[in-house]
Design an enzyme around this catalytic site. Structure first.
Site, mmCIF file in Angstrom:
data_model
loop_
_atom_site.group_PDB
_atom_site.id
_atom_site.type_symbol
_atom_site.label_atom_id
_atom_site.label_comp_id
_atom_site.label_asym_id
_atom_site.label_seq_id
_atom_site.Cartn_x
_atom_site.Cartn_y
_atom_site.Cartn_z
ATOM 1 N N ASP A 195 0.866 -1.169 0.000
ATOM 2 C CA ASP A 195 0.000 0.000 0.000
ATOM 3 C C ASP A 195 0.915 1.236 0.000
ATOM 4 O O ASP A 195 2.105 1.131 0.327
ATOM 5 C CB ASP A 195 -0.871 -0.038 1.261
ATOM 6 C CG ASP A 195 -1.712 1.206 1.439
ATOM 7 O OD1 ASP A 195 -2.380 1.611 0.481
ATOM 8 O OD2 ASP A 195 -1.688 1.772 2.544
ATOM 9 N N ASP A 199 -0.141 5.075 0.995
ATOM 10 C CA ASP A 199 -0.387 6.003 2.109
ATOM 11 C C ASP A 199 -0.376 5.260 3.441
ATOM 12 O O ASP A 199 -1.170 4.332 3.650
ATOM 13 C CB ASP A 199 -1.744 6.694 1.936
ATOM 14 C CG ASP A 199 -1.811 7.570 0.701
ATOM 15 O OD1 ASP A 199 -1.982 8.778 0.845
ATOM 16 O OD2 ASP A 199 -1.698 7.029 -0.428
ATOM 17 N N ASP A 223 -1.716 -1.016 5.886
ATOM 18 C CA ASP A 223 -2.065 -0.533 7.230
ATOM 19 C C ASP A 223 -3.562 -0.435 7.453
ATOM 20 O O ASP A 223 -3.998 0.144 8.453
ATOM 21 C CB ASP A 223 -1.430 0.843 7.478
ATOM 22 C CG ASP A 223 -2.057 1.941 6.626
ATOM 23 O OD1 ASP A 223 -2.353 1.682 5.440
ATOM 24 O OD2 ASP A 223 -2.250 3.059 7.138
#
Length: 215
Positions: A8, A10, A167
């Site tokens: 991922d 961000d 996250d």
């Protein structure tokens, strides 16, 4: 057995919260609403424009003003998306080690292509990603598995030989449902109220270097 690590963007590779939050607070000021603290912003930064607008203004996707807010938010973010965003500490060392081991790496993000194709080259990665899949590349974003399979096809690696690192719950869902091993990062944008124990991850790490033990 792992041949590729997909990340991922961000909250996983890059700390984008300052720019995401800056755009939000500009929009809130313009509309006569109080600004949000960076602590508040970081808990929802992984949820994109929709999550930030909901947290900042209480306007969800079903609100009649949502489309206007989203358009104005993206226009503000356009002005600052690369102003203060940086890689998290240890990311480049990790990517360098993946390269040394002959392991491919890439990015699968829900961030729109209009931002990723300009931001990724500016972040200073030690090695260029083998693939970058944006939120609008496949017509469906995570938690859909379409971006996961698309990335695998581009780099020529079967999903079961990939790690997906993120996250957010949708990261873990997309990776697991695609047949990848999933890794949750504790340095990301995770809220205290998130029930991470219910998320479908295989590994959980506190620093980028710990990823090497998952290989």
């Amino acid at each position: 057995m792992i041949e590729a690590v997909l990340f991922d963007l961000d909250g996983t590779l890059a700390d984008t919260a300052l720019d995401l939050g800056g755009a939000l607070n500009t929009l809130l000021r313009r509309n006569g609403l109080p600004e949000k603290s960076m602590a508040e912003i970081r808990t929802v930064a992984s949820h994109g424009a929709g999550g930030l607008i909901l947290m900042g203004a209480g306007i969800g996707a079903d609100h009649p003003e949502y489309a206007r807010w989203r358009q104005e938010y993206l226009a503000e973010y356009e002005q600052c998306f690369d102003r203060e965003t940086v890689l998290f500490e240890g990311i480049n060392a990790l990517i360098g080690e993946l390269e040394r081991r002959g392991i491919k790496w890439g990015i699968i993000t829900n961030k729109p292509h209009t931002f990723t194709h300009r931001l990724v080259p500016k972040l200073g990665f030690a090695v260029e990603p083998a693939v970058v899949v944006s939120g609008d590349t496949c017509g469906e974003a995570k938690p859909s598995t379409k971006p996961m399979f698309y990335a695998c096809g581009k780099i020529g690696v079967n999903p079961e030989k990939c790690l997906y690192v993120g996250d957010a719950e949708r990261d873990m869902q997309a990776g697991r449902n695609a047949g990848m091993k999933t890794v949750l990062v504790d340095w990301g944008y995770i809220a205290a109220t998130d029930q991470t124990e219910t998320w479908p991850y295989d590994y959980r790490i506190g620093t980028p270097s710990e990823l090497l033990s998952c290989l």
